[in-house]
Design a protein around this motif. Sequence first.
Motif, PDB file in Angstrom:
ATOM      1  N   ARG A 394      12.473  -1.649   1.187  1.00  0.00           N
ATOM      2  CA  ARG A 394      12.431  -2.687   1.820  1.00  0.00           C
ATOM      3  C   ARG A 394      11.134  -3.350   2.208  1.00  0.00           C
ATOM      4  O   ARG A 394      11.145  -4.885   2.006  1.00  0.00           O
ATOM      5  CB  ARG A 394      13.221  -2.676   3.323  1.00  0.00           C
ATOM      6  N   ALA A 395      10.179  -2.730   2.588  1.00  0.00           N
ATOM      7  CA  ALA A 395       8.924  -3.298   3.003  1.00  0.00           C
ATOM      8  C   ALA A 395       8.194  -3.580   1.579  1.00  0.00           C
ATOM      9  O   ALA A 395       7.577  -4.736   1.535  1.00  0.00           O
ATOM     10  CB  ALA A 395       8.100  -2.138   3.490  1.00  0.00           C
ATOM     11  N   GLU A 396       8.710  -2.861   0.544  1.00  0.00           N
ATOM     12  CA  GLU A 396       7.987  -3.195  -0.844  1.00  0.00           C
ATOM     13  C   GLU A 396       8.651  -4.707  -1.578  1.00  0.00           C
ATOM     14  O   GLU A 396       7.994  -5.618  -1.858  1.00  0.00           O
ATOM     15  CB  GLU A 396       8.237  -2.162  -1.967  1.00  0.00           C
ATOM     16  N   ILE A 397       9.928  -4.735  -1.108  1.00  0.00           N
ATOM     17  CA  ILE A 397      10.641  -5.786  -1.677  1.00  0.00           C
ATOM     18  C   ILE A 397      10.268  -7.094  -1.024  1.00  0.00           C
ATOM     19  O   ILE A 397      10.222  -8.307  -1.202  1.00  0.00           O
ATOM     20  CB  ILE A 397      12.068  -5.863  -1.618  1.00  0.00           C
ATOM     21  N   ALA A 398       9.805  -6.878   0.501  1.00  0.00           N
ATOM     22  CA  ALA A 398       9.457  -7.783   1.382  1.00  0.00           C
ATOM     23  C   ALA A 398       8.230  -8.519   0.952  1.00  0.00           C
ATOM     24  O   ALA A 398       7.709  -9.592   0.952  1.00  0.00           O
ATOM     25  CB  ALA A 398       9.544  -7.509   2.825  1.00  0.00           C
ATOM     26  N   GLU A 399       7.343  -7.551   0.643  1.00  0.00           N
ATOM     27  CA  GLU A 399       6.001  -8.028   0.226  1.00  0.00           C
ATOM     28  C   GLU A 399       5.933  -8.656  -1.143  1.00  0.00           C
ATOM     29  O   GLU A 399       5.117  -9.646  -1.170  1.00  0.00           O
ATOM     30  CB  GLU A 399       5.119  -6.747   0.089  1.00  0.00           C
ATOM     31  N   LEU A 400       6.804  -8.326  -1.955  1.00  0.00           N
ATOM     32  CA  LEU A 400       6.879  -8.913  -3.381  1.00  0.00           C
ATOM     33  C   LEU A 400       7.667 -10.315  -3.054  1.00  0.00           C
ATOM     34  O   LEU A 400       7.112 -11.303  -3.665  1.00  0.00           O
ATOM     35  CB  LEU A 400       7.972  -8.311  -4.168  1.00  0.00           C
ATOM     36  N   ARG A 401       8.573 -10.514  -2.198  1.00  0.00           N
ATOM     37  CA  ARG A 401       8.999 -12.041  -1.899  1.00  0.00           C
ATOM     38  C   ARG A 401       7.806 -12.676  -1.260  1.00  0.00           C
ATOM     39  O   ARG A 401       7.878 -13.973  -1.555  1.00  0.00           O
ATOM     40  CB  ARG A 401      10.085 -11.819  -0.710  1.00  0.00           C
ATOM     41  N   ARG A 402       7.047 -12.386  -0.058  1.00  0.00           N
ATOM     42  CA  ARG A 402       6.166 -12.988   0.221  1.00  0.00           C
ATOM     43  C   ARG A 402       4.993 -13.464  -0.828  1.00  0.00           C
ATOM     44  O   ARG A 402       4.542 -14.680  -0.662  1.00  0.00           O
ATOM     45  CB  ARG A 402       5.446 -12.323   1.389  1.00  0.00           C
ATOM     46  N   ALA A 403       4.754 -12.483  -1.786  1.00  0.00           N
ATOM     47  CA  ALA A 403       3.793 -12.976  -2.733  1.00  0.00           C
ATOM     48  C   ALA A 403       4.458 -14.094  -3.675  1.00  0.00           C
ATOM     49  O   ALA A 403       3.784 -14.973  -4.065  1.00  0.00           O
ATOM     50  CB  ALA A 403       3.459 -11.742  -3.668  1.00  0.00           C
ATOM     51  N   GLN A 404       5.750 -13.757  -3.976  1.00  0.00           N
ATOM     52  CA  GLN A 404       6.366 -14.935  -4.905  1.00  0.00           C
ATOM     53  C   GLN A 404       6.094 -16.300  -4.088  1.00  0.00           C
ATOM     54  O   GLN A 404       6.060 -17.204  -4.960  1.00  0.00           O
ATOM     55  CB  GLN A 404       7.751 -14.418  -5.001  1.00  0.00           C
ATOM     56  N   SER A 406       4.381 -17.316  -2.042  1.00  0.00           N
ATOM     57  CA  SER A 406       2.783 -17.802  -2.121  1.00  0.00           C
ATOM     58  C   SER A 406       2.490 -18.549  -3.309  1.00  0.00           C
ATOM     59  O   SER A 406       1.804 -19.426  -3.452  1.00  0.00           O
ATOM     60  CB  SER A 406       1.886 -16.744  -1.745  1.00  0.00           C
ATOM     61  N   ASP A 407       3.032 -17.880  -4.445  1.00  0.00           N
ATOM     62  CA  ASP A 407       2.667 -18.332  -5.850  1.00  0.00           C
ATOM     63  C   ASP A 407       3.425 -19.527  -5.851  1.00  0.00           C
ATOM     64  O   ASP A 407       2.810 -20.640  -6.709  1.00  0.00           O
ATOM     65  CB  ASP A 407       3.051 -17.345  -6.980  1.00  0.00           C
ATOM     66  N   ASN A 408       4.806 -19.972  -5.506  1.00  0.00           N
ATOM     67  CA  ASN A 408       5.351 -20.917  -5.608  1.00  0.00           C
ATOM     68  C   ASN A 408       4.786 -22.265  -4.726  1.00  0.00           C
ATOM     69  O   ASN A 408       4.765 -23.519  -5.478  1.00  0.00           O
ATOM     70  CB  ASN A 408       6.901 -20.929  -5.156  1.00  0.00           C
ATOM     71  N   ARG A 409       4.202 -21.928  -3.842  1.00  0.00           N
ATOM     72  CA  ARG A 409       3.223 -23.237  -3.064  1.00  0.00           C
ATOM     73  C   ARG A 409       2.250 -23.574  -3.900  1.00  0.00           C
ATOM     74  O   ARG A 409       1.785 -24.726  -3.826  1.00  0.00           O
ATOM     75  CB  ARG A 409       2.754 -22.639  -1.754  1.00  0.00           C
TER      76      ARG A 409
END
Length: 409
Positions: A394-404, A406-409
């Motif tokens: 879950r922590a890994e998925i949350a980190e991936l979503r935050r990174a994604q 950030s890239d979309n911004r």
Amino acid sequence: MANSASSPGGSTGSSKRCKTSHDAVENISDLSGDALAAIAEYLPKTSRALLAVALTAPPSSWRDQGWRGQPSEAGRAILAASASSGGPFETVVKMACSELENSRTYKFYKEKLAGEKRLVQCRMVDYYGTNEGGSWEVLDFLDIEADLADKLTDDDIGATLACIDARSNLKKLHLTKCTSFVGEGLEPLRGSSALEQIDINIQTLIPSYSTSYKLDFSPQKAFTVLRSIWAAEGSSLRRLQMPPKWLTQKDDNTLFVEVLGGHSYSLNASTECCYFGPLREQIAVADRCKGCGGSDYTTCADCTILVCSNLDCENYDDVCTCIQCRKRSCCLCSNKGDASVKWCEMDECEECCEDCRYIACRERTNDCQFCKALVFDRMLQESTVQGAEMDRLRAEIAELRRAQESDNR
């Protein structure tokens, strides 16, 4: 024991005149070797060896000679004839089985009597069917009556071993019923590389109700000889049967640990025997099971004890067998509570190994609450590990979503 000479290997009186057909026989030693051998055929095999000793010298003199004496001419004739001839086999088996039937023990345990009788039959077939070629490869005191065996001392047994040259010839020794034996009589076997099997459990197959059994057998005196046999170059020893109390108390018996600690061995749960060498060789010399007469064994899942592989064996209750994978645990391990295969507290529940019980409870094919209690800690540990893994994912998925994001911004 009667005797006719002063020391083993002594003179046989070559200065006597030759006897004619008219000479009277005044002493048994006056008989020819052939005549004595013919008379000995009516005796059990062990009694013939004892007769050869008696016709040579007093048993105590064999000890005085350092057990290095030789049988007299008459003794050699009896031993040579006895080694290659059968003898009263059926009478001996009948006598041994009768002693079992009259035992107070087997009057209360009828189901064990049949197995013991099979063991008697196998022992006597082995004894009376071997020793071809004039050498004594087996010596089994089971074929003489308990009253006689009870009177045999260390000198008697040691002289018998020396008389048959046991150090060079003997492969199997059974001291059954020799209840006056202490241990010093094993000296003629010191350093033997020929001995393969030795049974020093003198209570094997004897009526347990007799009050005359002294049971003074000394492990110290026996083990000193056993050490020399193991140390002998090319040692062949593969089977050792000892009194049950030595095995059940082996953790507290420092001498037992000292002697056997350096050897690879397995224990037969049914016969209280130790087997040495690679497991395949150990099973090859394992005794026939008293419950079914079979000779197929498997090793306990938790220790080196051998248990019968036959699931229909009368000794089935002595082991726990998993109903799924057929893994087996001996009764000693099962009673400890931490065996691989054991019962739960529910009477209706079958015995099961830990792995199969765990799988059944996890897959909900076993609804027994007691079984679930047995595997609870394991299930809790697995659940904890799985929960930690889920948290990590879950922590890994949350980190991936935050990174994604950030890239979309």
